[in-house]
Design a protein around this motif. Structure first.
Motif, mmCIF file in Angstrom:
data_model
loop_
_atom_site.group_PDB
_atom_site.id
_atom_site.type_symbol
_atom_site.label_atom_id
_atom_site.label_comp_id
_atom_site.label_asym_id
_atom_site.label_seq_id
_atom_site.Cartn_x
_atom_site.Cartn_y
_atom_site.Cartn_z
ATOM 1 N N THR A 1 -11.964 -9.887 27.138
ATOM 2 C CA THR A 1 -12.120 -10.051 28.740
ATOM 3 C C THR A 1 -12.237 -8.596 29.575
ATOM 4 N N ILE B 1 -7.010 -12.196 35.332
ATOM 5 C CA ILE B 1 -7.302 -12.296 34.089
ATOM 6 C C ILE B 1 -6.272 -12.890 33.265
ATOM 7 N N GLU C 1 -7.599 -7.710 27.369
ATOM 8 C CA GLU C 1 -7.860 -7.987 28.614
ATOM 9 C C GLU C 1 -8.035 -6.671 29.222
#
Length: 433
Positions: A314, A326, A345
């Motif tokens: 992500t 997130i 992330e």
């Protein structure tokens, strides 16, 4: 603090509308029961995000008549597709499907690709066992409201051993804030089948707030492979809420490719349940925040099968005063030996007022597994800027190249060239370049 729930429609009106639209009795009952649940349930609890503070007052007005699906595309979406003689496309305009097309070749192989409202009437035996079994009405107020009010949507069925070589595409367009807009995507890939599905959420301009409350359920049988790509670019007046979930049997695989390009507040969950041995999930998500947007994106994999594997990437770029949460969650259950779960992330902030939180979470109940995570939040690397500038590139162009490289792992994997170009354009627009 508990707030009073004001339902967007009365149960009697919902029941009458469902009956008038020719829906089977089980679906009418499901809708009404879900609406009653919505009055009792709370909003979902999101990490570091209070949905109670978001404007969730307008779910639109219920459509009261059965839509007629035509072969005429709305002008506003015609430029987004390359229509050929045998185009495989579904278009939903506000609360109803208005266009549906499937090639004769795929239809002859037993592939079904139609709007979900049509599918519950014409393919009830396929739809009923699966609908609302991954995104359950009883989870929270939003899932209950979705089960009660969903409209249009997509039903994709791929028979055993059938491989679909070209992407099947849908477009969800909202340009009327008074309309209910709640598509539901239901995909069933039988054993050893293969398919790529691509959808695109777009909006026109309107002055009042509206909520998109959507869901996608994907069922992947043994040895089947599904690629699911989705780009959301709804306007600043639209609050975008969606649950995407899949369950994967032995040796099956799901690949998620998600571009979160909305201008308004948005929250999503992208979940893979790796039920079978040797099952696989690969999720790639990018997001670009701007203005005063509030974003909350969760990517999650739950391992039950032995030797199951999940990968998550992500990446978010935040501008101006936008904020993003997130979340990456890998859950390995007891008995899922030899499972492997990896996640990354990364948040890149382009403004001192922007904020991004990356939350990697590993929940491991089995010893014989491999799992890892990486997370970072920071500004553009100045050493990289200086290096590129030393090669004769301007600072502005250098920053642009670094941002594009940061997002490239997702953009380059979009399986439809037109959608890939569109996503690239949306990134440029959101970055003000």
């Amino acid at each position: 603090m508990t707030t009073q729930t004001v339902l967007p429609v009365e149960p009697d009106a919902l029941q009458s509308t469902s009956v008038n639209n020719g829906e089977p009795a089980w679906l009418t009952e499901s809708r009404v029961n879900a609406l009653r649940l919505a009055a009792e349930l709370d909003l979902p609890k999101l990490e570091k995000t209070k949905l109670e503070r978001w404007d969730l007052s307008n779910f639109g007005t219920l459509r009261t008549e059965r839509p007629s699906v035509t072969q005429q595309l709305p002008e506003s979406v015609a430029s987004l597709v390359d229509l050929k003689e045998d185009s495989n496309l579904i278009v939903q305009h506000n609360s109803a499907a208005v266009y549906a097309s499937l090639s004769a070749e795929l239809a002859a192989k037993g592939v079904i690709f139609t709007d979900l409202e049509t599918a519950v009437r014409e393919h009830e035996d396929l739809v009923k066992p699966y609908l609302h079994t991954l995104v359950k009405p009883e989870e929270n107020r939003l899932t209950a409201l979705h089960a009660a009010l969903w409209n249009g949507g997509v039903f994709l069925y791929v028979p055993k051993n059938v491989e679909v070589d070209i992407p099947l595409q849908s477009i969800f367009l909202i340009d009327d804030a008074a309309s209910s807009f709640a598509p539901h995507v239901l995909i069933i890939a039988e054993a050893n089948s293969r398919v790529t599905y691509v959808d695109n959420y777009i909006s026109g301009q309107y002055d009042s707030k509206v909520v998109h409350n959507g869901a996608a359920e994907v069922f992947i049988k043994a040895g089947a492979k599904v690629q699911f790509a989705s780009v959301h670019h709804l306007n600043e007046q639209t609050t975008d809420l969606i649950n995407r979930r899949s369950i994967v049997d032995n040796d099956g695989s799901i690949e998620w490719i998600v571009g979160e390009m909305n201008a308004g507040d948005s929250a999503s969950e992208t979940l893979s349940v790796l039920q079978g041995n040797g099952s696989l999930s690969d999720a790639k998500v990018i997001a670009v925040g701007s203005g005063s947007q509030k974003l909350n994106y969760t990517t999650k994999a739950v391992h039950f099968g032995k030797s199951s594997d999940s990968q998550m990437i992500t990446r978010a770029v935040m501008r101006e005063q936008s904020t993003a949460i997130i979340n990456g969650i890998t859950k390995i259950e007891k008995g899922a030996t030899k499972a492997n779960g990896e996640q990354t992330e990364k948040v890149l902030m382009l403004s001192p007022k922007a904020r991004g939180d990356a939350n990697p979470i590993l929940l491991i109940d089995e010893d014989d597994v491999t799992a890892g995570h990486a997370a970072s939040v920071g500004q553009v690397n100045q050493e990289q800027i200086y290096y590129l500038m030393s090669r004769g590139i301007s600072r502005e162009q250098a920053e642009r190249l670094i941002i594009y490289g940061f997002l490239a792992p997702v953009v380059s994997d979009i399986p439809l060239e037109q959608l890939q170009q569109q996503l690239q354009g949306l990134v440029e627009r959101k970055l003000g370049q």
